[in-house]
Design a protein around this motif. Structure first.
Motif, PDB file in Angstrom:
ATOM      1  N   GLU A 743       0.840  -1.370   0.034  1.00 21.20           N
ATOM      2  CA  GLU A 743       0.080  -0.069  -0.130  1.00 21.20           C
ATOM      3  C   GLU A 743       0.768   1.237  -0.306  1.00 21.20           C
ATOM      4  O   GLU A 743       1.755   1.133   0.697  1.00 21.20           O
ATOM      5  CB  GLU A 743      -0.985   0.008   1.166  1.00 21.20           C
ATOM      6  N   ILE A 744       0.469   2.268  -1.017  1.00 27.12           N
ATOM      7  CA  ILE A 744       1.186   3.372  -0.869  1.00 27.12           C
ATOM      8  C   ILE A 744       0.484   4.431  -0.191  1.00 27.12           C
ATOM      9  O   ILE A 744      -0.825   4.740  -0.534  1.00 27.12           O
ATOM     10  CB  ILE A 744       1.308   3.911  -2.388  1.00 27.12           C
ATOM     11  N   TRP A 745       0.907   5.172   0.821  1.00 24.93           N
ATOM     12  CA  TRP A 745       0.292   6.513   1.852  1.00 24.93           C
ATOM     13  C   TRP A 745       0.874   7.482   0.812  1.00 24.93           C
ATOM     14  O   TRP A 745       2.247   7.768   0.677  1.00 24.93           O
ATOM     15  CB  TRP A 745       0.733   6.181   3.114  1.00 24.93           C
ATOM     16  N   GLY A 746      -0.174   8.327   0.619  1.00 23.51           N
ATOM     17  CA  GLY A 746       0.433   9.739  -0.014  1.00 23.51           C
ATOM     18  C   GLY A 746      -0.554  10.755   0.065  1.00 23.51           C
ATOM     19  O   GLY A 746      -1.695  10.402   0.874  1.00 23.51           O
ATOM     20  N   LEU A 747      -0.420  11.808  -0.502  1.00 22.87           N
ATOM     21  CA  LEU A 747      -1.524  12.917  -0.282  1.00 22.87           C
ATOM     22  C   LEU A 747      -2.108  13.129  -1.677  1.00 22.87           C
ATOM     23  O   LEU A 747      -1.966  12.691  -2.660  1.00 22.87           O
ATOM     24  CB  LEU A 747      -0.561  14.384  -0.319  1.00 22.87           C
ATOM     25  N   HIS A 748      -3.473  13.541  -1.333  1.00 24.23           N
ATOM     26  CA  HIS A 748      -4.180  13.918  -2.797  1.00 24.23           C
ATOM     27  C   HIS A 748      -3.569  15.265  -3.346  1.00 24.23           C
ATOM     28  O   HIS A 748      -4.013  16.061  -2.889  1.00 24.23           O
ATOM     29  CB  HIS A 748      -5.582  13.868  -2.233  1.00 24.23           C
ATOM     30  N   THR A 796       0.863   7.856  12.282  1.00 21.49           N
ATOM     31  CA  THR A 796       0.088   6.673  12.581  1.00 21.49           C
ATOM     32  C   THR A 796      -0.966   6.277  11.436  1.00 21.49           C
ATOM     33  O   THR A 796      -1.584   7.340  11.079  1.00 21.49           O
ATOM     34  CB  THR A 796      -0.271   6.591  14.114  1.00 21.49           C
ATOM     35  N   ALA A 797      -1.380   5.279  11.477  1.00 19.34           N
ATOM     36  CA  ALA A 797      -2.582   5.061  10.708  1.00 19.34           C
ATOM     37  C   ALA A 797      -3.892   5.533  11.266  1.00 19.34           C
ATOM     38  O   ALA A 797      -4.814   6.013  10.661  1.00 19.34           O
ATOM     39  CB  ALA A 797      -2.857   3.408  10.514  1.00 19.34           C
ATOM     40  N   ASP A 798      -3.889   5.704  12.689  1.00 20.34           N
ATOM     41  CA  ASP A 798      -5.008   6.296  13.223  1.00 20.34           C
ATOM     42  C   ASP A 798      -5.208   7.642  13.102  1.00 20.34           C
ATOM     43  O   ASP A 798      -6.277   8.324  13.156  1.00 20.34           O
ATOM     44  CB  ASP A 798      -5.043   5.801  14.771  1.00 20.34           C
ATOM     45  N   ASN A 799      -3.964   8.248  12.993  1.00 21.66           N
ATOM     46  CA  ASN A 799      -3.988   9.672  12.642  1.00 21.66           C
ATOM     47  C   ASN A 799      -2.973  10.101  11.602  1.00 21.66           C
ATOM     48  O   ASN A 799      -1.772  10.790  11.848  1.00 21.66           O
ATOM     49  CB  ASN A 799      -3.718  10.402  14.065  1.00 21.66           C
ATOM     50  N   ALA A 800      -3.441   9.711  10.470  1.00 26.67           N
ATOM     51  CA  ALA A 800      -2.617   9.981   9.370  1.00 26.67           C
ATOM     52  C   ALA A 800      -2.692  11.466   8.762  1.00 26.67           C
ATOM     53  O   ALA A 800      -1.830  11.860   7.768  1.00 26.67           O
ATOM     54  CB  ALA A 800      -3.132   8.915   8.239  1.00 26.67           C
TER      55      ALA A 800
END
Lengths: 1017, 599
Positions: A743-748, A796-800
């Motif tokens: 999975e890629i975490w990123g910005l829109h 953190t995933a809970d507060n990304a």
């Protein structure tokens, strides 16, 4: 002449369905035999034995040698790519002799874990596969689930590939010769900016927009750049007008193409002699393969010789002995100072040679000098492997005892040396640069394998029993010696013995051993119901003595529904229908050899003390007592369906694989601990997927000869999720429960800032690279998902915060399509392969050019960057025509790329969620679609009619032309070869690997166009 | 017969299988690395391990003043990033690395296993504690309060892992204990390049001076009253080294060359001034010397530093009328001889053209955007041979620094005498033929303005000692730490400037009175045919302008004034920027780590 009108003729031919025809008094009988497409009675190689395909209860695919032989591939793995669903084969580079990455069914463990590859019962790896001549292969089985692989215990948890080589099978002598010659060219080379004025201006502009502003060309330089841009016939080197002692350069070339050949050649020859007499079977073969690399100005090739001798002798009706010996020698030659990255990164404004013929005083000149004068590297590998085997059949073949013993010796001799080279600084100023050294690196492998097993087989009426029990042990030892000495006495004798400088030498020894007791019980009732148990009690030296042994069982069952009486009516439609299920628990011992032992490792000090660099040792790392196998539980459900007399075959499998107790760096501990967290069995992973294959075969009648057509389509998918990991805060820089791998975490993306007012309204300061670039109009703008007026990347995933999952880098829906047709002597094959879904976020120079850092190339696609204002008439007067024509003197607000700021996409800050800044943070606007469809191969062959060849005592003669990697459909193709990102699979969210593989920086992939022939006597 | 055969083969195969089933078949130990049970047995083992802890800078020191008032830099620099950007615990994250501490503590936890005499054990304990002190010095400099650990931490030692920061006073006490032990027990002599007792003491004195002055000038710590004890330690330890008589300043009696030569020696071993050097030998350990020292790469020396050099007669440069608008050539007239041994002077002959500047021979200072126009020759190997460059040794601890430490600590304690000066500063001055410093110098208004915080009876002497320190140790990487401990961070806000040009037109940079360069305005273009000077050489053309203009050099007023190097230096927030935040990710792992001083 058949006289009895009641007579029935039986027509049989291998590969065709036997047909019975009543003669009925006819004088001539025309029979068209139907090809037996089912291959159902095919015998499939399984662990320590064979089974009929129809009786398999596990997920096993078999590939026949035909699929490989008809195509000119130098490496078996190349030929296997796309042939079996969920057998995933990727290459990290297109280099000659490159080794494949082979995987079955997707992500196995966060520690990796490859399928076990056995060649004639001998565990091997992808490198050894590379040394195997594909002509020697008889067939390949791919075991994907736990049931059939459990017999191999702790190394087979991620599937098994069984390769069986050919044996003498025909009476008399058969001689076979085949060859091919191919011409190769790189598939994709990045499209660089080569205009010297445009390049220099943009490079300077990119640093002007930063606080570091470190590229500042002089007016003299720009004047030269403009002259050269406006009139390329002006020489690219001249005496520096402000210093007559120096050369000045202004190149205008893509130096990547200067150093890389557009046409290289490869060839392959294979000869085999085989045969059988009443007591002896033999197969002797030799193969020569040579692949030239892309480097234009120096030697760059891989070649391979391999010889195999296989004999079997029937000592007595119940006893036979055999020997199978393989000898391979490979050689890889290339310059010692050879860096693909370096070649990609050259400035177009550099130049190769001075007017006096010396190499130029810049990176291109130095690269040229290093490649041609700077020494060579030669890697010579030699391996000898011999296996003795024996088989005794006892009690009327009810009991069979097999034993084999293998010894393999591998010797790798790597010689490397560098020499000083000459660089021309000015018309009478030629200087020597660089140091000389010689290095000798050797690696020796010793490997022994012992297998003994007893097989019991008995049929009693409708009952068929098979039982097998055996013992296996293996020992592997590798020793690497590396010696290096500086200051060669003479360039003609570049050896360690003839050097006078500092001598450094290291030795590393590694070994491991495994032992196992295994069994298989198989019971078939009435050819309808099949039950099988496999298991192994396995021990490995890689774990502490109290955690060394494990028992790995599996069970499977199959139901051949088509054999049931109630199916009789459907038989014309449903010719084969089977349901399969299996479950098993296996181990994964893919970890370091001594991972549980804490040690001091020797290393050389970085300081001269008393005139030399003393030996030192490293501090032992942390180890944990909680350290054993990873356990892999796999459940598989499958079905095989054959319709219309098996013209249409369908296979589908669905599976779940749970990898339990993966060795991981435990809990993320505060850095004050001063060491990497010890590895423990701390994490779980679930991998789910499915695979299907669809095959259709038919023939059309034409006036004279039938046209045979077949098509096979494969599709597979897999997804992996972490199901346990100690990460209580759900930190994004660590694996965490529920995380899907890739999975890629990123910005829109929200386009680019157009006004200062927009900038003032959104605080993006926390994502500024180095905390120091200015946010100005033209800067990337993001969507404030949490609405707090700031763009922030949460940890953190809970507060990304504003981060979200914007894609996944795992390849999904891999597919292959194999189309074949033949008519008379002609055969045609087209083969497509690809990945249907994959996201790829680009990083590093090859995509971002100036935006990365101002030290390497710029690319044509980047010209569409944001320009706040047009240039003044004074500035325009200074520009080259090319600069003006490209519109670069005009403002550009509706741009694809942001304002030109170096370091904006700087990957060197790190790539994980915590470290990445600016455009190194993945974002939706520049996410690329990594899916591709590639026309992998087209082959057209013609076999001369037997009527002609028989006269020459030739049983078969086929000519063919073939093209490999002919064309591809992909969004990545503009930048790099679509397959080059396949190895961009850094899964660990902690990794902040800035030069990770797969960002396009790879040895170019090749398109190959070949001609070849197959000849059999 | 057949039956027997079968029997024999069956048994043979079975035995083969079983015989291999020994338990030790699976016992495989590493053979090329050493198990933890088999180490720390003898002195060789201790030495092998300790040598790994060596950690000293190299030729990088010659660029390390970049970003201070000694030299501008275009490089990425943490302090610059902080001053112009918006620093926070999420983007200022370096320096929180603890691997070295674990290595030291691992040694201290285990080395006494070796049955060796107390002298040997204490020597090695001393070395390890010296490295621990060095480790914590760096931590205190960045973070002030840091958790102190004197043993290795296990994965389950939650009380240690989740410990809050220890106060600076405690950590510094521990550092001083380590230094004191090492200074008592490390052997007096060692091979060249190895740590001996004098080196330990030099670092002890260096840190004592750092901490003493830091506490005196940083009121935010509320530790000013404890400053004297550290200053006294600095004084006493440096005096011990001085009276030990082993070291003296390097001099061959050539005041115009000796100082320069110290930094370009192929072998510093045996040099009387060198307590510690990093030794290099081409092909074995290359110096890593790079062409960036001289050229227009990132770092260039600043005008502010140049103006701090005294006149040859000992008077202040600033006392000359109109010194602010002196042209390049005049700036070098009648100056402290160290100036022309640090900066490329008018008439300097460039032999090594493998630099980031053009032109060999008689050097015409090459101008470039964002560079001062001055060029550094300290530490610059003016020899084109690669071997010469790669063999150059790097002085890490010079006796001159000991003398400066002694003088400064004395002055800060208010007990400096003329005799103290004659034993220290004046030896340094004497080497380069400068007149002696007097105990009560006149106050230089320029120096006075730089350090308003200095007070007390010997204020004038302190200001001059600070000048002497700046000049003697210029461009060797001392300046940043000095500015920090003197609480003078505001000095970093002043833009670093370069050569002054009175206007457009022709200028002489080589000192022969003949123009070498010509400055054009930003709107003019450089002609194809260049004008020649009276020596027959082409004039070098630059277009001058201000930031943002497409020109070759930035001048303060566009067509006159000093060369400009940075658009903005940003703001030095006090006291915040004297410290660094604990990285955010670490605070998340250990919430007991609280940020201090406004981070």
């Amino acid at each position: 002449m058949v006289s009895d009108p009641q007579a029935i003729l039986v027509f049989k031919y291998i590969g065709y369905i036997p047909q019975e025809v009543a003669v009925g008094g006819r004088k001539t009988v025309n029979v068209i035999l139907k090809a037996d497409q089912s291959d159902l009675n095919e015998v499939v190689v399984v662990g320590y034995g064979t089974q009929k395909k129809v009786n398999l209860s596990g997920a096993v695919d078999q590939i026949n040698a035909k699929a490989l032989a008809s195509r000119p591939v130098a490496n078996v793995a190349q030929g296997l790519q796309g042939l079996v669903p969920n057998l995933n084969i990727d290459f990290a580079s297109g280099a000659p002799g490159a080794t494949a990455k082979i995987n079955i069914r997707g992500i196995t463990s966060i520690n990796g874990g490859d399928p076990l590859i056995l060649i004639d019962n001998i565990p091997s790896n992808a490198t050894e596969l590379n040394r195997l001549a594909s002509q020697d292969i008889e067939n390949i089985s791919v075991i994907k689930d736990a049931s059939a692989s459990a017999i191999y215990g702790a190394r087979a948890s991620f599937g098994v590939i069984l390769i069986k080589t050919k044996s003498g099978s025909q009476d008399g002598v058969a001689v076979s010769y085949s060859n091919f010659l191919s011409m190769n060219k790189p598939t994709v080379i990045p499209d660089k900016i080569t205009d010297p004025y445009i390049y220099s201006r943009l490079l300077e502009l990119s640093t002007n927009n930063t606080p570091w502003d470190n590229v500042n060309y002089s007016d003299q330089f720009y004047q030269y750049a403009k002259e050269r841009s406006d009139d390329p016939t002006i020489p690219g080197v001249r005496i520096n007008p402000s210093d007559a002692k120096l050369w000045e350069y202004m190149g205008n070339s893509d130096w990547t193409r200067y150093f890389m050949n557009d046409q290289t050649y490869s060839q392959d020859h294979a000869l085999s002699v085989s045969g059988k007499s009443d007591k002896t079977q033999y197969y002797i073969s030799g193969n020569y393969n040579k692949q030239n690399g892309v480097l234009k100005i120096a030697d760059d090739y891989f070649d391979r010789y391999s010889f195999r001798s296989k004999v079997n002798y029937q000592v007595a009706p119940w006893l036979s002995f055999g020997n199978n010996t393989l000898l391979t020698a490979t050689r890889r030659e290339n310059p010692s100072q050879y860096s693909i990255t370096g070649i990609y990164n050259l400035f177009p404004t550099d130049f190769d040679k001075n007017p006096d013929g010396t190499w130029a005083n810049n990176s291109v000149g130095r690269t040229g000098a290093q490649l041609t004068e700077g020494g060579t590297a030669s890697d010579k590998f030699f391996s000898l492997q011999t296996q003795f085997n024996g088989e005794a059949s006892l009690f009327k073949n009810m009991l069979k005892l097999n034993a084999d013993f293998t010894y393999r010796r591998g010797a790798d001799n790597y010689d490397e040396y560098t020499l000083p080279y000459k660089i021309g600084f000015g018309p009478s100023d030629v200087r020597e640069e660089g140091n000389s050294y010689a290095r000798k690196w050797t690696s020796f492998d010793d490997y022994t394998v012992l297998n003994t097993y007893l097989t019991f087989n008995e049929s009693l009426g409708k009952h068929n029993f098979t039982a097998l029990a055996g013992y296996n042990q293996e020992y592997f030892r590798n020793e690497v010696n590396d010696t290096r000495r500086t200051n060669l006495i003479s360039a003609s004798y570049p050896t360690v013995g003839l050097a006078t400088g500092e001598l450094s030498s290291t030795q590393v020894i590694n070994d491991w051993a495994v032992q196992g007791l295994f069994f298989r019980l198989n019971y078939i009732f009435n050819d309808k119901y099949i039950v099988e148990f496999n298991g192994r009690y396995d021990g490995s030296s890689r774990f502490p003595s109290d955690k060394r042994w494990g028992f790995f069982p599996s069970a499977s069952a199959a139901w051949r529904i088509d054999q049931e009486a109630f199916m009789d009516g459907l038989r014309p439609v449903v010719s084969n229908f089977k349901l399969r299920a299996s479950y098993g628990s296996l181990g994964n011992q893919s970890t370091s050899n001594y991972g549980y032992i804490s040690t001091f490792s020797p290393s050389r000090s970085g300081y001269l003390i008393g005139g030399s660099l003393p030996l030192t040792v490293t501090t032992p790392g942390l180890v944990s007592a909680d350290y054993t196998w990873e356990k892999v539980n796999t459940a598989n459900l499958g079905t095989d369906l054959g319709l219309f007399n098996n013209k249409l075959n369908f296979t589908f499998d669905i599976y779940e694989r749970n990898t339990k107790g993966m060795l991981a760096n435990g809990r993320d501990l505060p850095d004050v601990i001063g060491a990497t967290e010890p590895r423990e069995n701390a994490a779980d992973l679930r991998n789910r997927g499915w695979e299907l294959s669809l095959a259709y075969q038919t023939s059309f009648k034409t006036a004279k000869d039938p046209i045979n057509v077949s098509a096979r389509f494969l599709l597979s998918d897999s997804r992996s999720v972490i199901t346990r990991f100690e990460n209580p805060n759900n930190s994004l820089t660590q694996y965490r429960k529920g995380m899907e791998l890739g999975e890629i975490w990123g910005l829109h993306s929200n386009g680019l800032f157009q006004t200062q007012a927009e900038i003032n309204a959104l605080d993006q300061t926390s994502i500024v690279p180095w905390g120091a670039l200015s946010i100005v109009p033209g800067w990337p703008k993001y969507i404030d998902r949490d609405g707090n007026g700031k763009i922030e990347t949460g940890l953190t995933a809970d507060n990304a915060q504003d981060l979200a999952i914007i894609g996944n880098s795992s390849p999904r829906f891999r597919f292959g399509l194999d189309l074949n047709a033949s008519w008379k002597g002609f055969d045609v094959r087209a083969f497509f392969q690809g990945v249907a879904k994959r996201d790829y976020y680009p990083l590093d120079y090859l995509y971002w050019g100036f935006y990365q850092q101002p030290y390497a190339g710029g690319y044509a696609h980047l010209l569409d960057f944001y320009r706040p204002n047009g240039d003044s008439p004074t500035d325009i007067a200074k520009h080259s025509q090319s600069y003006i024509n490209a519109g670069l003197a005009n403002s550009n607000h509706d741009a694809r790329y942001p304002i030109l700021q170096s370091w904006l996409a700087d990957v060197n800050l790190g790539t994980n969620v915590r470290d990445a800044k600016g455009l190194a943070i993945p974002q939706t606007g520049y996410m690329l679609n990594g899916a591709y469809l590639r026309l992998k191969n087209v082959t057209i062959g013609y076999t001369l009619p037997a009527s002609i060849t028989k006269k020459w005592h030739i049983s078969n003669l086929r000519f063919y032309v073939s093209g490999e990697n002919i064309y591809e459909w992909s969004a990545l193709k503009k930048f790099y070869d679509p397959e080059s990102v396949n190895v961009n699979d850094v899964l660990n969210p902690q990794a902040t690997n800035t030069n990770r593989p797969g960002n396009g920086y790879a040895y170019p992939w090749q398109r190959r166009f070949s001609v070849g022939l197959n000849l059999n006597f | 017969m057949k039956k027997i055969n079968k029997y024999i083969i069956g048994v043979a195969l079975a035995t083969l299988g079983l015989s291999a089933c020994k338990t030790d078949f699976l016992d495989r130990q590493p053979q090329t690395s050493i198990g933890t049970d088999n180490f720390f047995n003898n002195e060789q083992d201790l030495k092998l391990y300790i040598t790994r802890l060596y950690n000293f800078p190299g030729t990088g020191i010659y660029n390390a003043d970049g970003g201070t008032d000694n030299s501008p830099t275009t490089g990425v620099l943490e302090i610059k990033t902080m001053m112009v950007g918006l620093p926070s615990a999420s983007n200022i994250t370096t320096g929180w690395n603890w691997d070295r501490l674990r290595s030291v503590n691992y040694f201290l936890d285990n080395f006494r296993k070796a049955s060796l005499g107390p002298e040997v054990l204490n020597h090695y304990e001393g070395l390890a504690r010296f490295f621990r002190a060095q480790f914590y010095v760096e931590k205190v400099k960045r973070f002030s309060d840091v958790p102190f650990y004197d043993k290795t931490i296990g994965t389950n030692d939650n009380d240690l892992l989740l410990k809050p920061r220890d106060p600076r006073s405690l950590v510094v006490t521990k550092i001083m204990e380590d230094f004191a032990f090492a200074a008592q027990n490390v052997r007096e002599t060692a091979e060249s390049g190895a740590i001996n007792r004098a080196i330990v003491k030099a670092y002890q004195a260096k840190f004592a001076l750092y901490e003493g002055t830091y506490r005196r000038y940083h009121s935010e710590l509320e530790l000013a009253s404890t400053a004297p004890q550290f200053l006294q330690l600095a004084r006493d330890v440096s005096r011990e080294i001085m009276t030990g008589g082993k070291y003296r300043l390097y001099s061959t009696g050539n005041p115009n060359q000796d100082y320069l030569n110290l930094f370009i020696q192929p072998n510093l071993s045996g040099n009387p001034e060198i307590l510690l050097a990093v030794y290099n030998e081409s092909g074995i350990r290359n110096s890593g010397w790079s062409e960036t020292v001289f050229g227009n790469f990132e770092v260039s020396p600043a005008r502010d530093l140049l103006q701090d050099y005294l006149m040859k007669d000992g008077s202040y440069y600033s006392s000359q009328a109109g010194y602010e608008t002196f042209p390049f050539v005049k700036e070098f007239e009648n100056r402290d001889p160290r100036l022309s041994q640090t900066y490329a002077y008018p008439g300097f002959n460039l032999l090594n053209v493998r630099t980031y500047s053009q032109n060999g021979g008689l050097y015409v200072q090459q101008l470039a955007k964002n560079q001062s126009g001055y060029h550094q020759i300290k530490g610059f190997v003016n020899d084109p041979s690669t071997a010469a460059m790669q063999t150059v040794d790097v002085p890490i601890l010079r006796y001159a620094e000991i003398l400066l430490t002694f003088a400064e600590s004395k002055a800060e304690l208010g007990e400096l005498t003329q005799s103290d000066l004659d034993q220290s500063i004046n030896l340094i001055r004497n080497r380069v033929g400068m007149p002696a410093m007097l105990i009560s110098p006149m106050i230089d208004p320029v120096q006075n303005e730089k350090f308003p915080g200095v007070s007390g009876a010997q204020r004038a002497a302190i200001l001059e000692i600070r000048r002497e320190r700046r000049i003697e140790l210029a461009l060797e990487g001392y300046r940043f730490d000095d500015i920090m401990r003197w609480n003078a961070g505001k000095l970093l806000e002043k833009p670093q400037e370069g050569i002054y040009f009175s206007g457009l037109g022709k200028h002489d940079l080589t000192g022969d009175g003949v123009p070498d360069i010509i400055l054009l305005s930003s709107s003019e273009s450089i002609p194809v045919v260049k004008e020649k000077n009276t020596l027959g050489k082409d004039l070098i053309y630059y277009r001058a302008g201000t930031f943002g203009q497409d020109v070759g050099v930035f001048l303060k007023n566009g067509n006159s004034g000093t060369v400009q190097t940075t658009v903005q230096n940003g703001k030095f927030m006090e006291p915040k920027f004297y410290y660094r935040p604990v990285p955010q990710a670490q605070v998340q792992l250990n919430p007991n780590l609280k940020q201090i001083f406004g981070w």
